[in-house]
Design a protein around this motif. Structure first.
Motif, PDB file in Angstrom:
ATOM      1  N   THR A 117      24.275  49.788  59.483  1.00  0.00           N
ATOM      2  CA  THR A 117      23.616  51.080  59.628  1.00  0.00           C
ATOM      3  C   THR A 117      24.407  52.160  58.911  1.00  0.00           C
ATOM      4  N   VAL A 118      23.723  52.861  58.012  1.00  0.00           N
ATOM      5  CA  VAL A 118      24.264  54.051  57.367  1.00  0.00           C
ATOM      6  C   VAL A 118      23.467  55.221  57.926  1.00  0.00           C
ATOM      7  N   VAL A 119      24.166  56.271  58.346  1.00  0.00           N
ATOM      8  CA  VAL A 119      23.490  57.426  58.918  1.00  0.00           C
ATOM      9  C   VAL A 119      23.478  58.557  57.895  1.00  0.00           C
ATOM     10  N   PHE A 120      22.289  58.977  57.502  1.00  0.00           N
ATOM     11  CA  PHE A 120      22.113  60.117  56.611  1.00  0.00           C
ATOM     12  C   PHE A 120      21.905  61.356  57.482  1.00  0.00           C
ATOM     13  N   THR A 121      22.570  62.452  57.127  1.00  0.00           N
ATOM     14  CA  THR A 121      22.439  63.695  57.881  1.00  0.00           C
ATOM     15  C   THR A 121      22.410  64.861  56.917  1.00  0.00           C
ATOM     16  N   ARG A 122      21.407  65.717  57.093  1.00  0.00           N
ATOM     17  CA  ARG A 122      21.362  66.980  56.356  1.00  0.00           C
ATOM     18  C   ARG A 122      22.118  67.993  57.196  1.00  0.00           C
ATOM     19  N   GLU A 123      22.905  68.847  56.537  1.00  0.00           N
ATOM     20  CA  GLU A 123      23.666  69.865  57.244  1.00  0.00           C
ATOM     21  C   GLU A 123      22.755  70.590  58.221  1.00  0.00           C
ATOM     22  N   GLY A 124      23.118  70.576  59.501  1.00  0.00           N
ATOM     23  CA  GLY A 124      22.327  71.240  60.511  1.00  0.00           C
ATOM     24  C   GLY A 124      21.079  70.481  60.911  1.00  0.00           C
ATOM     25  N   LEU A 139      17.120  56.748  51.374  1.00  0.00           N
ATOM     26  CA  LEU A 139      16.367  57.709  52.171  1.00  0.00           C
ATOM     27  C   LEU A 139      15.711  58.678  51.213  1.00  0.00           C
ATOM     28  N   GLU A 140      14.453  59.002  51.470  1.00  0.00           N
ATOM     29  CA  GLU A 140      13.766  60.024  50.686  1.00  0.00           C
ATOM     30  C   GLU A 140      13.940  61.358  51.386  1.00  0.00           C
ATOM     31  N   PHE A 141      14.294  62.401  50.620  1.00  0.00           N
ATOM     32  CA  PHE A 141      14.494  63.737  51.175  1.00  0.00           C
ATOM     33  C   PHE A 141      13.566  64.704  50.464  1.00  0.00           C
ATOM     34  N   ALA A 142      12.744  65.401  51.265  1.00  0.00           N
ATOM     35  CA  ALA A 142      11.861  66.443  50.745  1.00  0.00           C
ATOM     36  C   ALA A 142      12.052  67.688  51.600  1.00  0.00           C
ATOM     37  N   THR A 143      11.776  68.848  51.042  1.00  0.00           N
ATOM     38  CA  THR A 143      11.898  70.096  51.787  1.00  0.00           C
ATOM     39  C   THR A 143      10.776  71.048  51.387  1.00  0.00           C
ATOM     40  N   ALA A 144      10.366  71.858  52.345  1.00  0.00           N
ATOM     41  CA  ALA A 144       9.381  72.912  52.062  1.00  0.00           C
ATOM     42  C   ALA A 144      10.069  74.267  51.987  1.00  0.00           C
ATOM     43  N   VAL A 145      11.386  74.261  52.115  1.00  0.00           N
ATOM     44  CA  VAL A 145      12.171  75.492  52.129  1.00  0.00           C
ATOM     45  C   VAL A 145      13.125  75.495  50.940  1.00  0.00           C
ATOM     46  N   PRO A 146      13.110  76.536  50.115  1.00  0.00           N
ATOM     47  CA  PRO A 146      14.088  76.612  49.017  1.00  0.00           C
ATOM     48  C   PRO A 146      15.512  76.727  49.576  1.00  0.00           C
ATOM     49  N   GLY A 147      16.461  76.227  48.820  1.00  0.00           N
ATOM     50  CA  GLY A 147      17.863  76.356  49.209  1.00  0.00           C
ATOM     51  C   GLY A 147      18.678  75.153  48.792  1.00  0.00           C
ATOM     52  N   ASP A 148      19.960  75.219  49.119  1.00  0.00           N
ATOM     53  CA  ASP A 148      20.886  74.135  48.834  1.00  0.00           C
ATOM     54  C   ASP A 148      21.052  73.290  50.091  1.00  0.00           C
ATOM     55  N   PHE A 149      20.987  71.985  49.936  1.00  0.00           N
ATOM     56  CA  PHE A 149      21.102  71.071  51.065  1.00  0.00           C
ATOM     57  C   PHE A 149      22.194  70.051  50.784  1.00  0.00           C
ATOM     58  N   VAL A 150      23.203  70.022  51.645  1.00  0.00           N
ATOM     59  CA  VAL A 150      24.243  69.005  51.558  1.00  0.00           C
ATOM     60  C   VAL A 150      23.808  67.872  52.480  1.00  0.00           C
ATOM     61  N   ILE A 151      23.713  66.690  51.933  1.00  0.00           N
ATOM     62  CA  ILE A 151      23.277  65.535  52.708  1.00  0.00           C
ATOM     63  C   ILE A 151      24.412  64.516  52.707  1.00  0.00           C
ATOM     64  N   TRP A 152      24.771  64.089  53.913  1.00  0.00           N
ATOM     65  CA  TRP A 152      25.872  63.154  54.099  1.00  0.00           C
ATOM     66  C   TRP A 152      25.347  61.762  54.400  1.00  0.00           C
ATOM     67  N   ALA A 153      26.065  60.766  53.963  1.00  0.00           N
ATOM     68  CA  ALA A 153      25.861  59.374  54.387  1.00  0.00           C
ATOM     69  C   ALA A 153      27.169  58.945  55.041  1.00  0.00           C
ATOM     70  N   ARG A 154      27.061  58.370  56.241  1.00  0.00           N
ATOM     71  CA  ARG A 154      28.263  57.967  56.984  1.00  0.00           C
ATOM     72  C   ARG A 154      28.141  56.521  57.460  1.00  0.00           C
ATOM     73  N   HIS A 155      29.284  55.838  57.438  1.00  0.00           N
ATOM     74  CA  HIS A 155      29.387  54.478  57.966  1.00  0.00           C
ATOM     75  C   HIS A 155      30.726  54.402  58.686  1.00  0.00           C
ATOM     76  N   PRO A 156      30.774  53.764  59.872  1.00  0.00           N
ATOM     77  CA  PRO A 156      32.036  53.768  60.639  1.00  0.00           C
ATOM     78  C   PRO A 156      33.220  53.113  59.927  1.00  0.00           C
ATOM     79  N   LYS A 157      32.970  52.124  59.110  1.00  0.00           N
ATOM     80  CA  LYS A 157      34.072  51.431  58.434  1.00  0.00           C
ATOM     81  C   LYS A 157      34.300  51.941  57.015  1.00  0.00           C
ATOM     82  N   TYR A 158      33.217  52.323  56.322  1.00  0.00           N
ATOM     83  CA  TYR A 158      33.321  52.673  54.909  1.00  0.00           C
ATOM     84  C   TYR A 158      33.281  54.178  54.657  1.00  0.00           C
ATOM     85  N   GLY A 159      33.420  54.982  55.698  1.00  0.00           N
ATOM     86  CA  GLY A 159      33.589  56.417  55.541  1.00  0.00           C
ATOM     87  C   GLY A 159      32.318  57.181  55.234  1.00  0.00           C
ATOM     88  N   ALA A 160      32.474  58.287  54.518  1.00  0.00           N
ATOM     89  CA  ALA A 160      31.358  59.195  54.263  1.00  0.00           C
ATOM     90  C   ALA A 160      31.399  59.712  52.835  1.00  0.00           C
TER      91      ALA A 160
END
Length: 170
Positions: A117-124, A139-160
């Protein structure tokens, strides 16, 4: 100029890493394990009876540490295992903020494992767990809001790792 290698202290029962002292160079003084127990909060109240350590020479395994996702001590051999960090990329760094057009985010583990399992998270935002196939999670990422989005992928053994995707006004 002194060059001092790192010590990695671990709990002898749980094998949890307590502290990695890191390398030091310059106007530094080498310490003994007893001095480390007195000065590092993670080691205070502990001793060599319940705490083990691995000592590395200055520069030893530096490349592995620079690309490290996590580290652990093998309970059988008491050797240090350094797991490399996952990598992440987006097929595009700008998408129209139309809520429809998506950027495809790909996290790649350093080994081809399926079912991790890899967990993807958008800031906030909320966590989006995704299972790997041959070491890859997408993961597909779409937005209806303009702006900058930092998206993280995390894994407990292989970091982020993270990517920046810009939602551009349409």
């Amino acid at each position: 100029m002194a060059e001092i290698g790192r010590r990695i202290y671990y709990d002898k029962i749980t094998w949890e890493i307590l502290i990695d002292t890191g390398e030091r160079a310059g106007d530094v003084v080498e310490t003994t394990p007893e001095q480390d127990f007195a000065s590092y909060p993670q080691l205070q109240g502990r001793g060599l009876a319940d705490t083990g350590y691995i000592e590395l020479a200055y520069g030893e395994r530096r490349e592995e540490f620079m690309n490290m996702g996590s580290l652990e001590v093998d309970p059988t051999t008491q050797e240090l295992i350094i797991y490399p960090r996952l990598t992440m990329q987006a097929d595009r760094n700008e998408i129209p903020a139309d809520g429809v057009t998506a950027a495809v985010l790909t996290a790649t583990l350093p080994v081809a494992l399926t079912g991790e399992t890899v967990v993807f998270t958008r800031e906030g935002g909320q966590d989006n767990p995704v299972q790997t196939v041959d070491g890859i999670a997408t993961l597909e990422f779409a937005t209806a809001v303009p702006g900058d989005f930092v998206i993280w992928a995390r894994h407990p053994k292989y970091g982020a790792a993270a990517v920046l995707v810009k939602g551009v006004a349409v």
